[in-house]
Design a protein around this motif. Sequence first.
Motif, PDB file in Angstrom:
ATOM      1  N   GLU A  41     -51.920  39.602 -62.830  1.00 11.85           N
ATOM      2  CA  GLU A  41     -53.204  39.034 -62.439  1.00 11.85           C
ATOM      3  C   GLU A  41     -54.310  39.632 -63.293  1.00 11.85           C
ATOM      4  N   TRP A  42     -55.524  39.214 -63.030  1.00 11.38           N
ATOM      5  CA  TRP A  42     -56.661  39.542 -63.882  1.00 11.38           C
ATOM      6  C   TRP A  42     -56.798  41.024 -64.176  1.00 11.38           C
ATOM      7  N   ARG A  43     -56.527  41.868 -63.196  1.00  8.47           N
ATOM      8  CA  ARG A  43     -56.729  43.305 -63.418  1.00  8.47           C
ATOM      9  C   ARG A  43     -55.697  43.910 -64.360  1.00  8.47           C
ATOM     10  N   LEU A 101     -40.663  33.868 -69.538  1.00 10.10           N
ATOM     11  CA  LEU A 101     -41.384  33.978 -68.268  1.00 10.10           C
ATOM     12  C   LEU A 101     -40.466  33.836 -67.055  1.00 10.10           C
ATOM     13  N   THR A 102     -39.162  33.874 -67.275  1.00 11.78           N
ATOM     14  CA  THR A 102     -38.198  33.664 -66.188  1.00 11.78           C
ATOM     15  C   THR A 102     -38.445  34.579 -65.002  1.00 11.78           C
ATOM     16  N   GLY A 103     -38.704  35.849 -65.255  1.00 14.65           N
ATOM     17  CA  GLY A 103     -38.866  36.818 -64.177  1.00 14.65           C
ATOM     18  C   GLY A 103     -40.277  36.935 -63.637  1.00 14.65           C
ATOM     19  N   LEU A 104     -41.184  36.127 -64.153  1.00 13.82           N
ATOM     20  CA  LEU A 104     -42.573  36.190 -63.716  1.00 13.82           C
ATOM     21  C   LEU A 104     -42.717  35.455 -62.387  1.00 13.82           C
ATOM     22  N   GLU A 105     -43.113  36.189 -61.363  1.00 11.58           N
ATOM     23  CA  GLU A 105     -43.221  35.631 -60.011  1.00 11.58           C
ATOM     24  C   GLU A 105     -44.614  35.126 -59.680  1.00 11.58           C
ATOM     25  N   PHE A 106     -45.614  35.660 -60.366  1.00 14.64           N
ATOM     26  CA  PHE A 106     -46.993  35.237 -60.119  1.00 14.64           C
ATOM     27  C   PHE A 106     -47.812  35.482 -61.382  1.00 14.64           C
ATOM     28  N   ALA A 107     -48.720  34.570 -61.659  1.00 15.47           N
ATOM     29  CA  ALA A 107     -49.686  34.741 -62.741  1.00 15.47           C
ATOM     30  C   ALA A 107     -50.911  33.914 -62.399  1.00 15.47           C
ATOM     31  N   ASP A 108     -52.070  34.360 -62.865  1.00 17.03           N
ATOM     32  CA  ASP A 108     -53.299  33.617 -62.597  1.00 17.03           C
ATOM     33  C   ASP A 108     -53.901  33.089 -63.901  1.00 17.03           C
ATOM     34  N   SER A 109     -55.068  32.487 -63.799  1.00 17.74           N
ATOM     35  CA  SER A 109     -55.680  31.855 -64.964  1.00 17.74           C
ATOM     36  C   SER A 109     -56.035  32.861 -66.060  1.00 17.74           C
ATOM     37  N   ALA A 110     -56.263  34.098 -65.704  1.00 15.32           N
ATOM     38  CA  ALA A 110     -56.536  35.115 -66.724  1.00 15.32           C
ATOM     39  C   ALA A 110     -55.311  35.283 -67.626  1.00 15.32           C
ATOM     40  N   PHE A 111     -54.130  35.157 -67.061  1.00 18.74           N
ATOM     41  CA  PHE A 111     -52.905  35.248 -67.853  1.00 18.74           C
ATOM     42  C   PHE A 111     -52.800  34.058 -68.814  1.00 18.74           C
ATOM     43  N   GLN A 159     -40.733  30.205 -62.393  1.00 16.85           N
ATOM     44  CA  GLN A 159     -40.771  30.267 -60.939  1.00 16.85           C
ATOM     45  C   GLN A 159     -41.757  29.187 -60.464  1.00 16.85           C
ATOM     46  N   PRO A 160     -41.571  28.636 -59.263  1.00 17.67           N
ATOM     47  CA  PRO A 160     -42.421  27.515 -58.807  1.00 17.67           C
ATOM     48  C   PRO A 160     -43.923  27.769 -58.906  1.00 17.67           C
ATOM     49  N   ILE A 161     -44.393  28.949 -58.539  1.00 15.60           N
ATOM     50  CA  ILE A 161     -45.837  29.192 -58.572  1.00 15.60           C
ATOM     51  C   ILE A 161     -46.356  29.267 -60.014  1.00 15.60           C
ATOM     52  N   VAL A 162     -45.559  29.802 -60.929  1.00 13.65           N
ATOM     53  CA  VAL A 162     -45.957  29.869 -62.337  1.00 13.65           C
ATOM     54  C   VAL A 162     -45.894  28.473 -62.949  1.00 13.65           C
ATOM     55  N   ASP A 163     -44.880  27.714 -62.580  1.00 18.04           N
ATOM     56  CA  ASP A 163     -44.751  26.332 -63.037  1.00 18.04           C
ATOM     57  C   ASP A 163     -45.990  25.523 -62.630  1.00 18.04           C
ATOM     58  N   ARG A 164     -46.422  25.692 -61.378  1.00 16.43           N
ATOM     59  CA  ARG A 164     -47.617  24.987 -60.891  1.00 16.43           C
ATOM     60  C   ARG A 164     -48.858  25.386 -61.678  1.00 16.43           C
ATOM     61  N   LEU A 165     -48.971  26.657 -62.009  1.00 19.26           N
ATOM     62  CA  LEU A 165     -50.124  27.127 -62.785  1.00 19.26           C
ATOM     63  C   LEU A 165     -50.219  26.374 -64.109  1.00 19.26           C
ATOM     64  N   PHE A 166     -49.093  26.219 -64.796  1.00 22.06           N
ATOM     65  CA  PHE A 166     -49.091  25.520 -66.080  1.00 22.06           C
ATOM     66  C   PHE A 166     -49.347  24.020 -65.921  1.00 22.06           C
ATOM     67  N   THR A 167     -48.712  23.407 -64.929  1.00 17.74           N
ATOM     68  CA  THR A 167     -48.835  21.949 -64.809  1.00 17.74           C
ATOM     69  C   THR A 167     -50.181  21.520 -64.223  1.00 17.74           C
ATOM     70  N   LEU A 168     -50.676  22.218 -63.204  1.00 17.02           N
ATOM     71  CA  LEU A 168     -51.946  21.821 -62.592  1.00 17.02           C
ATOM     72  C   LEU A 168     -53.133  22.031 -63.525  1.00 17.02           C
ATOM     73  N   THR A 169     -53.069  23.031 -64.379  1.00 17.01           N
ATOM     74  CA  THR A 169     -54.164  23.282 -65.309  1.00 17.01           C
ATOM     75  C   THR A 169     -54.027  22.459 -66.589  1.00 17.01           C
ATOM     76  N   GLY A 170     -52.855  21.877 -66.799  1.00 14.35           N
ATOM     77  CA  GLY A 170     -52.602  21.135 -68.024  1.00 14.35           C
ATOM     78  C   GLY A 170     -52.279  22.042 -69.204  1.00 14.35           C
ATOM     79  N   ALA A 171     -52.149  23.335 -68.947  1.00 16.37           N
ATOM     80  CA  ALA A 171     -51.886  24.301 -70.021  1.00 16.37           C
ATOM     81  C   ALA A 171     -50.511  24.097 -70.646  1.00 16.37           C
ATOM     82  N   ASP A 172     -49.604  23.447 -69.926  1.00 19.23           N
ATOM     83  CA  ASP A 172     -48.267  23.216 -70.484  1.00 19.23           C
ATOM     84  C   ASP A 172     -48.329  22.386 -71.767  1.00 19.23           C
ATOM     85  N   ALA A 173     -49.377  21.596 -71.923  1.00 20.27           N
ATOM     86  CA  ALA A 173     -49.522  20.773 -73.126  1.00 20.27           C
ATOM     87  C   ALA A 173     -49.927  21.598 -74.358  1.00 20.27           C
TER      88      ALA A 173
END
Length: 124
Positions: A36-38, A62-72, A97-111
């Motif tokens: 996360e950001w910190r 990123l297989t083992g990454l369980e959580f990440a935020d927009s700062a990442f 992981q589902p939460i990391v997958d959502r971060l990429f897809t919802l923000t459009g960063a996967d593109a």
Amino acid sequence: MYLPGPTTPADDHPGYQVTRSVRSGTLTLHLGGEIEWRDMPALRTLLCQAGQAQDRFEVIDLTGLEFADSAFLHLLLDVQRHQRTHGIPMRLAGPLQPIVDRLFTLTGADAYFDFHPRHLPSRP
């Protein structure tokens, strides 16, 4: 090589881990845990050092990454820009992981990233 992320005993944040491996001449950084950001100053330093090493990384797993935020995501974009400037390809790998997958897809960063073909983020 194991490079632990910063944690303090009184902190309920479990931190993150970074390991590296070389396979067929490709250096891969494996990220795990929660980021996360910190964590950004220490992680930015670690990735910059890895990018300046003789064996520059080409894959961030990123297989083992369980959580990440927009700062990442911002950090990954910066790292990708740096790698491209120096002619070094950078790919991300998973499965995510589902939460990391959502971060990429919802923000459009996967593109904006090259994902290992078998580990593309899911699309709704």
